[in-house]
Design an enzyme around this catalytic site. Structure first.
Site, mmCIF file in Angstrom:
data_model
loop_
_atom_site.group_PDB
_atom_site.id
_atom_site.type_symbol
_atom_site.label_atom_id
_atom_site.label_comp_id
_atom_site.label_asym_id
_atom_site.label_seq_id
_atom_site.Cartn_x
_atom_site.Cartn_y
_atom_site.Cartn_z
ATOM 1 N N LYS A 76 -0.322 -6.380 1.430
ATOM 2 C CA LYS A 76 -0.038 -6.212 2.861
ATOM 3 C C LYS A 76 -1.332 -5.872 3.602
ATOM 4 O O LYS A 76 -2.194 -5.173 3.059
ATOM 5 C CB LYS A 76 0.985 -5.081 3.005
ATOM 6 C CG LYS A 76 1.448 -4.792 4.423
ATOM 7 C CD LYS A 76 2.500 -3.681 4.417
ATOM 8 C CE LYS A 76 2.986 -3.325 5.803
ATOM 9 N NZ LYS A 76 3.991 -2.237 5.779
ATOM 10 N N SER A 151 8.421 -3.314 7.963
ATOM 11 C CA SER A 151 7.252 -3.969 8.488
ATOM 12 C C SER A 151 6.534 -4.887 7.502
ATOM 13 O O SER A 151 5.722 -5.706 7.906
ATOM 14 C CB SER A 151 6.268 -2.899 8.970
ATOM 15 O OG SER A 151 5.841 -2.098 7.871
ATOM 16 N N SER A 175 10.070 0.162 5.039
ATOM 17 C CA SER A 175 9.363 -1.116 5.191
ATOM 18 C C SER A 175 9.183 -1.943 3.929
ATOM 19 O O SER A 175 8.701 -3.067 4.008
ATOM 20 C CB SER A 175 7.986 -0.885 5.804
ATOM 21 O OG SER A 175 8.137 -0.703 7.182
HETATM 22 N N1 GLN Z 1 11.173 0.472 10.524
HETATM 23 C C1 GLN Z 1 10.545 1.738 10.338
HETATM 24 C C2 GLN Z 1 9.603 2.018 11.490
HETATM 25 O O1 GLN Z 1 9.483 1.173 12.304
HETATM 26 C C3 GLN Z 1 9.840 1.778 9.033
HETATM 27 C C4 GLN Z 1 8.417 1.388 9.042
HETATM 28 C C5 GLN Z 1 7.731 1.548 7.728
HETATM 29 O O2 GLN Z 1 8.354 1.905 6.733
HETATM 30 N N2 GLN Z 1 6.434 1.332 7.752
HETATM 31 O O3 GLN Z 1 9.014 3.044 11.565
#
Ligand code: GLN
Length: 475
Positions: A76, A151, A175
């Site tokens: 990532k 994400s 994420s």
């Molecule tokens: N969807 C969550 C957020 O927007 C998780 C993001 C993540 O785990 N990086 O914060």
């Protein structure tokens, strides 16, 4: 030439039935054919082929090979790889090159993995749909009108669409687990401290953890063996060695707890709820004890998560000022320069969260928001410690819905935030969680279940996840 598992692939390599060069060529070909998915921001074609050649020679010479020998891995775009760009899906780091390797990258390389490219994600890992990447959204390969989740959407789709064997993502509030669920693959968030965060671009440091996407549980376990462990560069990395010796648990009588509130929540798609509840009965029929546990804090987890993570993010992201880090906007006055840099190169969602975090940290509001959220976090910790005295794992949905359509939630941030209801819990309390792909919805999209275990108990977590996958296959 699709490989079912890392172990199968490595057996083929050892028997001379395939080579690392062949495997890299196969994945590069697939990446090129699937460019429209926008999963990779950069592909290291030349480097990956060169490394594959070296690894083929190493194996031929009889030298001992690493655990991840020849495994084609994507990372990532928040994980630092020396002399490679890392942009966190943001314009502010568009031209930033890392001068060192993240600890996970060092470990991947030490174990003979091949890093094939850098994967698209929501800007600074903030999002649940990949619509917040400055480089365009990633498409779900099963249905291009649907989001891949976020994400770490690029990392999930890469494994889903066979663009690499394994991906590393990051999971601050879901994420890894949520995009894995939307893509029908395995997504593992290890315990807080299991994997070093050195070289991971920070979103919310007390929540962030590097996670793994794989096609099956043993592959995820193998990667965790390779990347976990203490690290002199990250004092929160725990001195505990993970080895997937699941035989030790062969005869274990498992007890799984669940919070009825999670399966009865109004946001949960009724078809998902029904399939999952039926499956819990099946698990019971297969000798796993399923225990309901009272939990009346479900409505607090998302607010607590968004208060604490935005507070941490507002501090972590202050370094992107165009001076220390970030694209520079050359102005005469330093204040103006910082303002313009941050206004022009941060995206909308990142700005929203910096403002929210700065607000909750400000004098007069700190007690009303941050202190309260910290209290919720403590109560959850106590609760979870009590639950794991009685059970080996907690089971819950991963997401209230299957992958949704682009644009469906992007105009309503609260709705997008609320969809994280099932995943943020594990990050608030630092426990490991895995999403296990199990079912298909009548809308054609996959979904599964989430298992969580006590801190550092990835062994039981993954052994149980494998067991429930097998039970599901037999049904
Ligand atoms: N969807 C969550 C957020 O927007 C998780 C993001 C993540 O785990 N990086 O914060």
């Amino acid at each position: 030439m699709s490989f079912y598992s890392v172990k199968d692939y490595q057996t083929l390599l050892q028997n001379g039935k395939t080579t690392c060069v062949d495997a890299v060529s196969f994945y590069i070909h697939n990446i090129k054919r699937n460019k429209h998915l926008n999963a990779f921001l950069e592909v290291y074609e030349h480097e990956a082929l060169q490394r594959a050649r070296q690894l083929d020679e190493k194996r031929a010479s009889g030298e001992t090979t690493g655990k991840l020998h020849g495994v084609i891995t994507g990372i990532k775009d928040v994980i630092c790889y020396k002399d490679h760009t890392v942009s966190a899906g943001s314009l502010i780091l568009e031209k930033f090159t890392s001068i060192y390797n993240a600890t996970v990258v060092e470990k991947l390389l030490k174990e003979d993995a091949i890093i094939i490219g850098r994967q698209n994600c929501d800007e600074f890992a903030m999002g649940s749909s990949n619509e917040n990447s400055a480089y365009g959204a990633v498409l779900n390969s099963l249905d291009n009108t649907k989001v891949p989740g976020g994400s770490s959407g690029g990392s999930a789709v890469s494994v889903q669409a066979d663009l690499c064997m394994i991906s590393l993502g990051s999971d601050t509030g879901g994420s890894v687990r949520q995009p894995a669920d939307f893509c029908g693959i395995v997504g593992l968030k290890p315990s807080y401290g299991r994997v070093s965060r050195y070289g991971l671009i920070a979103y919310a440091s007390s929540f962030d953890q590097i996670g793994i996407f794989a096609k099956n549980i043993p592959d995820a376990a193998l990667v965790l063996e390779a990347i976990g462990g203490k690290d002199e560069f990250d004092s929160t990395a725990v001195d505990d060695i993970f080895l997937y010796k699941k035989e030790a648990l062969n005869h274990k009588a498992y007890r799984i707890g669940y919070f009825p509130a999670t399966f009865n929540h109004p946001s949960l798609d009724p078809e998902i709820a029904e399939k999952q509840k039926n499956f819990l009965n099946k698990l019971q029929d297969n000798g796993i004890e399923i225990i309901p546990i009272d939990f009346d804090l479900l409505d607090y987890v998302v607010p607590a998560y968004y208060i604490l993570t935005t507070a941490e993010a507002s501090s972590n992201l202050s370094r992107y000022d165009g001076i220390k880090y970030g694209t520079s906007q050359h102005e005469k006055e330093i204040e103006e320069q910082i303002n313009l840099t941050r206004s022009n190169y941060f995206g909308k969602e990142v700005k929203r969260r910096i403002m929210l975090g700065t607000f909750v940290l400000s004098e007069g509001y700190y007690d009303a928001y941050v202190s309260q959220a910290q209290k919720v976090r403590n109560i959850l910790l106590n609760k979870v410690n009590a639950v794991f005295k009685e059970t080996d794992a907690i089971i819950s949905p991963v997401s209230p819905t299957t992958a949704f359509t682009f644009g469906e939630k992007s105009n309503d941030p609260t709705e997008m935030f609320l969809a994280d209801i099932y995943t943020v819990f594990a990050n608030l309390v630092g426990i490991p969680g895995v999403s296990v792909p199990l079912f298909r919805h009548s809308n054609g999209m996959p979904f599964g279940l989430q298992l969580m275990a006590s801190h550092l108990n990835e062994l039981a977590l993954l052994a149980l996840a494998e067991k429930i996958s097998v039970i599901n296959e037999r049904l």
